[in-house]
Write an enzyme that holds these catalytic residues in place. Sequence first.
Site, PDB file in Angstrom:
ATOM      1  CD  GLU A  40      -3.027  -0.546  -0.115  1.00  0.00           C
ATOM      2  OE1 GLU A  40      -3.260   0.637  -0.383  1.00  0.00           O
ATOM      3  OE2 GLU A  40      -3.451  -1.489  -0.800  1.00  0.00           O
ATOM      4  CB  CYS A 193     -13.911   4.450 -13.671  1.00  0.00           C
ATOM      5  SG  CYS A 193     -14.787   6.016 -13.658  1.00  0.00           S
ATOM      6  CB  CYS A 200     -19.577   3.869 -19.537  1.00  0.00           C
ATOM      7  SG  CYS A 200     -18.739   5.352 -18.959  1.00  0.00           S
ATOM      8  CB  CYS A 203     -19.020   0.413 -15.803  1.00  0.00           C
ATOM      9  SG  CYS A 203     -18.940   0.920 -14.080  1.00  0.00           S
ATOM     10  CB  CYS A 209     -22.499   5.728 -13.375  1.00  0.00           C
ATOM     11  SG  CYS A 209     -21.328   7.029 -13.755  1.00  0.00           S
TER      12      CYS A 209
HETATM   13  S1  SF4 Z   1     -20.230   4.013 -15.750  1.00  0.00           S
HETATM   14 FE1  SF4 Z   1     -19.530   5.644 -14.402  1.00  0.00          FE
HETATM   15  S2  SF4 Z   1     -18.272   4.593 -12.879  1.00  0.00           S
HETATM   16 FE2  SF4 Z   1     -18.537   3.192 -14.586  1.00  0.00          FE
HETATM   17  S3  SF4 Z   1     -16.755   3.535 -15.927  1.00  0.00           S
HETATM   18 FE3  SF4 Z   1     -18.419   4.872 -16.654  1.00  0.00          FE
HETATM   19  S4  SF4 Z   1     -18.083   6.812 -15.620  1.00  0.00           S
HETATM   20 FE4  SF4 Z   1     -16.917   5.279 -14.505  1.00  0.00          FE
END
Ligand code: SF4
Length: 340
Positions: A40, A193, A200, A203, A209
């Site tokens: 970390e 992201c 997206c 995601c 989002c």
């Molecule tokens: S949906 Fe939102 S959280 Fe997911 S990659 Fe796209 S911008 Fe990022």
Amino acid sequence: MKFFMNSEEFARRLCSWQREKGRQNLPWFTSDPYRRWLSEIMLQQTQVSVVRDYFARFLQAFPTVDDLAEASEEDVMRLWAGLGYYSRARNLHKTAKEIAAAGRFPQTRAAWEKLPGVGSSTAAALASFCNGEVAAVCDGNVKRVLARIFALSAPINQSKTAKLLQQRAEALVSRTDPGCYNQAMMDLGAMLCTRTTPKCEQCPVGEFCKASRQGNPLDYPVKAPAKPRRTALVHALLCVEIKEEEPWVWLVLRDEVQKGMGHWKGLWTLPETAHPRGVEVARIEHVMSHVTLTLAVHRAEVSELPPKAFAVPASRLTDGPLPAPIKKLLSTLLFDAQLF
Ligand code: SF4
């Protein structure tokens, strides 16, 4: 709104994505607090691909926290050289001594946070990974993800916004598997992201989002204009002698830092002076987080050096605790026969 209310579903989707598609098998993915803590600290401001080798070398040299505590500062800095942000290495060494003296690793986020170099986000990561404590990581990557999920219009680099993001992170973190959740958020920030190309369509929490639904994730996070970085000109002295058929370079251990110039403490660097007399042989620019440093290097005689300077054979420079730009500069300059 859905993204406020259904935090359990949000966490569930993230964790199942992490198990299936997130980063796996990294050498520090274990509940061993020594490996977790070491990784970390190394991962602060540094990418996984760079950390891997340093992590392996550190573990080989110091297999346990007691070994690290007993090491000399020179050995610690030597192994850290090139990784940058050297206060991390000094704090790592101090913390190892505190843990070795206590005889055990901290068991809570609050206890981790008291150690040198362990901030709130790192403490949350360690407490959740090693002890299953419900604590949310809110580092740079996670802040970016949250700023997009909530389409935050407040500048992310203001303390009021940082506080708000921390509160939202704490509200979202999984109550049942906070370690997996934190890893998932960090993986999401690093893998999908990303700063310039959010993916997206892949995601796991796209449905939650707001920025993605608005179709403008790149508009977030909003940032207030940063203050321009300070600049500084430093004159360094290069004194090279030939002994035992190889060049020896005179260096100093940077143990005291000038006012406002806190860089490279604990490393070997070229001696500095306010009034150089010799000809300038090189000039490099090095950008650090707080300052852009211009280093003007001047030829010097031994008589011009500070009393604490010491000579090091060129063959020892590669493994010595030198900052990367100085190492690179010397390796170039030492090929220049006109210097001797
Ligand atoms: S949906 Fe939102 S959280 Fe997911 S990659 Fe796209 S911008 Fe990022």
